[in-house]
Design a protein around this motif. Sequence first.
Motif, short mmCIF file in Angstrom:
data_model
loop_
_atom_site.label_atom_id
_atom_site.label_comp_id
_atom_site.label_asym_id
_atom_site.label_seq_id
_atom_site.Cartn_x
_atom_site.Cartn_y
_atom_site.Cartn_z
N GLU A 79 86.82 -0.56 61.18
CA GLU A 79 86.57 -1.83 60.51
C GLU A 79 85.86 -1.59 59.19
N SER A 80 86.30 -2.28 58.16
CA SER A 80 85.58 -2.27 56.89
C SER A 80 85.27 -3.72 56.54
N GLY A 81 84.18 -3.91 55.84
CA GLY A 81 83.79 -5.27 55.50
C GLY A 81 82.72 -5.30 54.44
N GLU A 82 82.22 -6.51 54.22
CA GLU A 82 81.15 -6.72 53.25
C GLU A 82 79.96 -7.37 53.95
N TYR A 83 78.79 -7.14 53.42
CA TYR A 83 77.58 -7.68 54.05
C TYR A 83 76.60 -8.17 53.00
N GLY A 84 75.66 -8.97 53.46
CA GLY A 84 74.52 -9.40 52.67
C GLY A 84 73.30 -9.49 53.58
N LEU A 85 72.13 -9.17 53.03
CA LEU A 85 70.87 -9.28 53.76
C LEU A 85 69.89 -10.10 52.93
N TRP A 86 69.17 -10.98 53.59
CA TRP A 86 68.23 -11.87 52.93
C TRP A 86 66.84 -11.74 53.53
N VAL A 87 65.83 -12.05 52.71
CA VAL A 87 64.45 -12.17 53.18
C VAL A 87 64.07 -13.64 53.10
N ALA A 88 62.85 -13.95 53.50
CA ALA A 88 62.36 -15.34 53.48
C ALA A 88 62.59 -15.96 52.11
N GLY A 89 62.83 -17.24 52.12
CA GLY A 89 63.12 -17.93 50.87
C GLY A 89 64.57 -17.81 50.46
N ASN A 90 65.39 -17.29 51.38
CA ASN A 90 66.83 -17.14 51.16
C ASN A 90 67.14 -16.26 49.95
N GLN A 91 66.32 -15.23 49.73
CA GLN A 91 66.51 -14.30 48.62
C GLN A 91 67.38 -13.13 49.07
N LEU A 92 68.50 -12.94 48.40
CA LEU A 92 69.40 -11.83 48.69
C LEU A 92 68.76 -10.52 48.23
N VAL A 93 68.59 -9.57 49.16
CA VAL A 93 67.95 -8.29 48.80
C VAL A 93 68.90 -7.11 48.88
N ALA A 94 70.03 -7.29 49.54
CA ALA A 94 71.01 -6.19 49.62
C ALA A 94 72.38 -6.78 49.88
N LYS A 95 73.37 -6.19 49.23
CA LYS A 95 74.74 -6.54 49.52
C LYS A 95 75.60 -5.33 49.24
N GLY A 96 76.71 -5.26 49.93
CA GLY A 96 77.58 -4.11 49.74
C GLY A 96 78.70 -4.12 50.75
N PHE A 97 79.15 -2.92 51.09
CA PHE A 97 80.29 -2.74 51.99
C PHE A 97 79.90 -1.81 53.13
N TYR A 98 80.59 -1.95 54.25
CA TYR A 98 80.31 -1.12 55.41
C TYR A 98 81.61 -0.65 56.05
N ILE A 99 81.48 0.39 56.87
CA ILE A 99 82.57 0.86 57.72
C ILE A 99 81.98 1.13 59.10
N TYR A 100 82.61 0.56 60.12
CA TYR A 100 82.26 0.84 61.51
C TYR A 100 83.44 1.57 62.16
N VAL A 101 83.11 2.52 63.02
CA VAL A 101 84.09 3.07 63.94
C VAL A 101 83.66 2.60 65.32
N TRP A 102 84.57 1.89 66.00
CA TRP A 102 84.32 1.33 67.32
C TRP A 102 85.04 2.18 68.37
N GLN A 103 84.44 2.22 69.56
CA GLN A 103 85.10 2.88 70.69
C GLN A 103 85.09 1.92 71.88
N PHE A 104 86.23 1.85 72.57
CA PHE A 104 86.37 1.00 73.75
C PHE A 104 85.95 1.82 74.97
N ILE A 105 84.85 1.41 75.61
CA ILE A 105 84.28 2.15 76.74
C ILE A 105 84.05 1.18 77.89
N GLU A 106 84.69 1.47 79.02
CA GLU A 106 84.49 0.68 80.23
C GLU A 106 84.57 -0.82 79.99
N GLY A 107 85.61 -1.24 79.28
CA GLY A 107 85.87 -2.66 79.08
C GLY A 107 85.14 -3.33 77.95
N GLU A 108 84.42 -2.57 77.10
CA GLU A 108 83.67 -3.17 76.00
C GLU A 108 83.75 -2.28 74.76
#
Length: 118
Positions: A79-108
């Motif tokens: 999975e690839s995507g975009e993200y944002g992180l905020w602190v109090a006051g709804n201030q954006l402090v980080a944004k960028g892109f991510y990559i996850y590798v997922w594994q299916f293990i015992e039904g999850e």
Amino acid sequence: MKEQINLRNDQFNHAINKQDGVLLSQLYTADAVLYPPKQDVIHGREAIGLFFNEVFKMGVSKGSFKTIEMVVTADYAFESGEYGLWVAGNQLVAKGFYIYVWQFIEGEWYIISDIWND
């Protein structure tokens, strides 16, 4: 399968917005690896939970992660995507892109590798 991963992503966002590193770490395998930008590699579920709790102590109170692309095979998903992180006051402090590798293990689906930029 994509729907199941999307549900896990909803759980991810919920854990971030709850500021709960332990809950967040439960989405990772016991031996998962986290590659935060400009920091040492984090190994294992427990260390990942501690890492995220430190992020929350620095003031991150809200996160948004949105999938851009996902490829699913029998037991793995990429999975690839975009993200944002905020602190109090709804201030954006980080944004960028991510990559996850997922594994299916015992039904999850679990994240086995997580890398992002900012």
